[in-house]
Design a protein around this motif. Structure first.
Motif, mmCIF file in Angstrom:
data_model
loop_
_atom_site.group_PDB
_atom_site.id
_atom_site.type_symbol
_atom_site.label_atom_id
_atom_site.label_comp_id
_atom_site.label_asym_id
_atom_site.label_seq_id
_atom_site.Cartn_x
_atom_site.Cartn_y
_atom_site.Cartn_z
ATOM 1 N N ILE A 247 -27.761 -30.052 -21.128
ATOM 2 C CA ILE A 247 -28.477 -28.812 -20.861
ATOM 3 C C ILE A 247 -28.038 -27.721 -19.842
ATOM 4 C CG2 ILE A 247 -30.549 -27.572 -20.481
ATOM 5 C CD1 ILE A 247 -32.005 -30.004 -22.065
ATOM 6 N N PRO A 249 -27.951 -25.228 -16.904
ATOM 7 C CA PRO A 249 -29.032 -24.858 -15.947
ATOM 8 C C PRO A 249 -29.229 -23.414 -15.970
ATOM 9 C CG PRO A 249 -27.103 -25.552 -14.778
ATOM 10 C CD PRO A 249 -26.741 -25.744 -16.221
ATOM 11 N N LEU A 261 -31.765 -21.310 -13.707
ATOM 12 C CA LEU A 261 -33.187 -21.427 -14.092
ATOM 13 C C LEU A 261 -34.142 -21.773 -13.007
ATOM 14 C CD1 LEU A 261 -32.793 -22.915 -17.674
ATOM 15 C CD2 LEU A 261 -33.135 -20.529 -16.993
ATOM 16 N N ILE A 264 -34.474 -25.810 -10.442
ATOM 17 C CA ILE A 264 -33.177 -26.394 -10.221
ATOM 18 C C ILE A 264 -32.725 -26.044 -9.077
ATOM 19 C CG2 ILE A 264 -31.151 -26.753 -11.264
ATOM 20 C CD1 ILE A 264 -32.221 -25.817 -13.940
ATOM 21 N N TYR A 309 -41.016 -22.408 -17.258
ATOM 22 C CA TYR A 309 -40.739 -23.427 -17.949
ATOM 23 C C TYR A 309 -39.589 -23.190 -19.170
ATOM 24 C CZ TYR A 309 -45.298 -23.694 -15.886
ATOM 25 O OH TYR A 309 -46.239 -23.805 -14.947
ATOM 26 N N GLU A 310 -38.614 -22.398 -18.839
ATOM 27 C CA GLU A 310 -37.595 -22.419 -19.565
ATOM 28 C C GLU A 310 -36.821 -23.396 -19.916
ATOM 29 O OE1 GLU A 310 -34.714 -20.881 -22.265
ATOM 30 O OE2 GLU A 310 -36.475 -19.820 -21.799
ATOM 31 N N LEU A 311 -36.777 -24.404 -18.982
ATOM 32 C CA LEU A 311 -35.877 -25.508 -18.967
ATOM 33 C C LEU A 311 -36.689 -26.451 -20.081
ATOM 34 C CD1 LEU A 311 -33.660 -27.280 -18.009
ATOM 35 C CD2 LEU A 311 -34.807 -27.984 -15.996
ATOM 36 N N ARG A 314 -35.448 -25.752 -23.643
ATOM 37 C CA ARG A 314 -34.155 -26.245 -23.802
ATOM 38 C C ARG A 314 -34.361 -27.442 -24.211
ATOM 39 N NH1 ARG A 314 -29.898 -22.618 -19.999
ATOM 40 N NH2 ARG A 314 -31.134 -20.705 -20.387
ATOM 41 N N PHE A 342 -38.851 -33.056 -17.481
ATOM 42 C CA PHE A 342 -39.452 -32.016 -17.274
ATOM 43 C C PHE A 342 -41.110 -31.957 -17.317
ATOM 44 C CE2 PHE A 342 -41.066 -27.833 -16.624
ATOM 45 C CZ PHE A 342 -40.166 -27.017 -16.001
ATOM 46 N N ARG A 456 -33.766 -32.312 -8.696
ATOM 47 C CA ARG A 456 -33.161 -31.988 -9.980
ATOM 48 C C ARG A 456 -32.042 -30.888 -9.480
ATOM 49 N NH1 ARG A 456 -37.464 -29.621 -12.628
ATOM 50 N NH2 ARG A 456 -37.894 -31.361 -13.740
ATOM 51 N N TYR A 463 -24.192 -29.154 -15.901
ATOM 52 C CA TYR A 463 -25.373 -29.504 -16.593
ATOM 53 C C TYR A 463 -26.460 -29.740 -15.589
ATOM 54 C CZ TYR A 463 -22.252 -30.054 -20.567
ATOM 55 O OH TYR A 463 -21.228 -29.810 -21.432
ATOM 56 N N VAL A 464 -27.791 -29.862 -16.212
ATOM 57 C CA VAL A 464 -28.899 -30.081 -15.299
ATOM 58 C C VAL A 464 -28.862 -31.666 -15.383
ATOM 59 C CG1 VAL A 464 -30.522 -29.698 -16.780
ATOM 60 C CG2 VAL A 464 -31.480 -29.464 -14.730
#
Length: 568
Positions: A247, A249, A261, A264, A309-311, A314, A342, A456, A463-464
């Motif tokens: 994903i 970030p 985001l 993070i 909470y967009e992460l 995804r 998350f 995180r 990537y995250v």
């Protein structure tokens, strides 16, 4: 008219008694009077389960004790949502700790305790063992208000005085003389004097104010010759990570110039095995229910921002949906913990908490509550969440009959780790894994060395990823050294620390369980009581005498067979 002779004799006797009593008072030898006026033999700061166990033991040894605590509700996490007990091997839980779980069992033997479901409908395997053990008359899962009632009964039965809403003056409230604490003073100016002091807080506030050495964060593996301390990138022991989801970030996926985001970190995560200042994530252990008539719907917080909470959006698109779960506790309730990459663990937002002022801690707690409530609302209302999950979570809510004076929210955040004393003996993974012997055991532990995520970050590949979540099992239950609750003698001679104990980060991940805190609390009380009885320093009590007393009082100091496998 002359008074009768017998009246004159009586008055003369009264005068003699009064003069003699006054003389004894001046000498400090009056009947039933102590030579020095103290508030209590032992002052306990903090209202955790360990504090209650310590106080009960001291009262059983006929010592005066006073609990002074910031909390209104005593019992710590045991009364604040952690009802699905982190257990390990139940056979090594003895003494007052075991008594607590026996009282839980007794409570739930009464049919009236089962007001939201029949008792015969409640079948549960809790943390690798049967939740209800009829053979030992113990029960390891419970509702928060039941735990609080049990602790309050213990306080009442033992006539323990508890002063609540008392906050230590951490700047100048600890009076020290000749290596001993003389008194502690609260922010309201009240002062308490004693012969022995116990720091039973999760944060180690009294310990720190007494200038005792401590550590915050993770030590490098090289400090104690460990494998599982320090940064642990690439170690995925549970499902609380992104692994191969890949994903991005960034606000615009793949575009690093578009910004990162929320939630993070852009900091360098550090090299594996190195130490850092970071602290494993905190959350609230919610008590939720789907019992009709007892549900308080999850509310939308005033400052709700779905962009936070967009992460999670995804993650859902990537096919991961395990975000809301928890262990079953009686009456159709669940002790809800973090699940997935998350979730309720507010990763990276608690680093300042251990050393922060009371005001700053309040800000951190408010942010955690806002984040957690927003997460619950997001799960139930955001269109990115699969409809079946939205429908399901709306069947749940906070339990109406729990935390009724706090809008049904737990009183205590889960402080998994804060300050850790560097004391007379430091427990490390080497003792827990059986690589090194413990020569002076005062109790036992058995749970997995468990650390929740610590950070995180953004990987080199862009990537995250989460880091720090570990679960390392020992092959057998382990002994906990006396020195883990004692500062170095040259630092403070009359302080015992049964919660913020002397251990490395990863070792604390196993020790930090509520049954163990009660075990260590009882042992702390025993040591303090013996030192008072013998008028000796705690450091001069022969270990053989202490060990004998602990065993007589039901503590488990060794366990056979030594090759049992501890389930996670």
């Amino acid at each position: 008219m002359k008074k009768p002779i017998h009246i004159v004799k009586i008055k003369l006797n009264q005068i003699i008694v009064f003069v003699l009593f006054s003389f004894l008072l001046q000498l400090g030898c009056a009947p039933s009077e102590k030579k020095e006026s103290l508030d209590a033999d032992v002052i306990i700061y903090g209202g955790t389960s360990a504090a209650i166990a310590t106080a009960v033991q001291l009262k059983r040894m006929d010592k005066s004790v006073l609990i002074v605590c910031p909390e209104k509700h005593i019992g710590g996490l045991s009364t604040s949502g952690l009802g699905f007990t982190d257990l390990g091997n139940k056979s090594v839980i003895g003494g007052i700790s075991k008594e607590f779980y026996q009282r839980v069992y007794e409570h739930y033997q009464d049919k009236s305790a089962w007001n939201w479901q029949p008792r015969n409908e409640y079948g549960n395997e809790g943390q690798g063992t049967t939740a209800i053990d009829d053979s030992l008359k113990t029960m390891w899962t419970f509702e928060p208000h039941v735990a609080e009632k049990i602790f309050e009964n213990m306080v009442k039965e033992n006539k323990i005085k508890v002063l609540r809403n008392k906050w230590l003056n951490r700047e100048s409230g600890v009076e020290l003389k000749d290596g001993k604490i003389i008194s502690i003073t609260m922010l309201d100016g009240e002062k308490y004097k004693g012969k022995v002091f116990i720091d039973a807080t999760y944060e180690g506030d009294l310990m720190a104010a007494a200038k005792v050495n401590y550590h915050v964060g993770r030590e490098a593996n090289s400090v104690y010759n460990e494998q599982w301390n320090g940064v642990q990138k690439g170690e995925y022991h549970h499902s609380h990570n992104f692994q191969q989801l890949n994903i991005s970030p960034y606000v615009i996926p793949g575009d690093s110039t578009s910004g990162v985001l929320p939630r993070i970190s852009t900091e360098n995560p550090g090299e594996n095995g190195t130490g850092d200042h970071r602290v494993q994530a905190y959350n609230y252990r919610l008590c939720t229910t789907n019992a009709e008539g007892n549900i308080v719907p999850f509310e939308k917080p005033e400052n709700y921002d779905p962009a936070q909470y967009e992460l999670l959006r995804r993650i859902f698109r990537g096919g991961r949906t395990s975000m809301f779960g928890g262990g079953k506790i009686p009456n159709k309730k669940r002790d809800v913990n973090n699940v997935g990459p998350f979730s309720s663990d507010n990763i990276g937002m608690n680093y300042e908490y251990p050393e922060a002022s009371y005001e700053k801690r309040k800000e951190i707690l408010d942010e955690h509550i806002s984040y957690h409530k927003g997460l619950l609302y997001f799960w139930g209302h955001d269109e990115s969440v699969p409809e079946r999950l939205r429908v399901n979570i709306k069947k749940w809510g906070l339990a109406k009959d729990e935390f009724i004076d706090n809008n049904h929210w737990p009183y205590q955040i889960y402080v998994r780790e804060a300050r850790r004393m560097v004391g007379d003996f430091v427990m490390t993974e080497n003792e827990i894994l059986g690589k090194k012997e413990v020569t002076k055991p005062i109790g036992m532990g058995s749970y997995t060395m468990d650390s929740h995520n610590v950070q995180r970050y953004i990987t080199k590949e862009g990537y995250v990823q989460n880091e720090g979540d570990l679960g390392v099992d020992a092959d057998a239950s382990y002994q906990i050294h006396l020195g883990t609750i004692l500062p170095k003698k040259e630092e403070c001679k009359n302080l015992i620390v049964p919660v913020a104990v002397s251990s490395s980060h990863i070792a604390y991940g196993s020790i930090r369980m509520e049954p163990v805190f009660m075990i260590l609390g009882q042992s702390a009380g025993t040591l303090a009581g013996m030192a008072l009885e013998e008028d000796k320093s705690m450091y001069d009590i022969p270990f053989e005498s202490l060990s004998r007393q602990l065993r007589e009082d039901g503590q488990i100091l060794e366990y056979e067979p030594q090759l049992e496998k501890i389930s996670e």
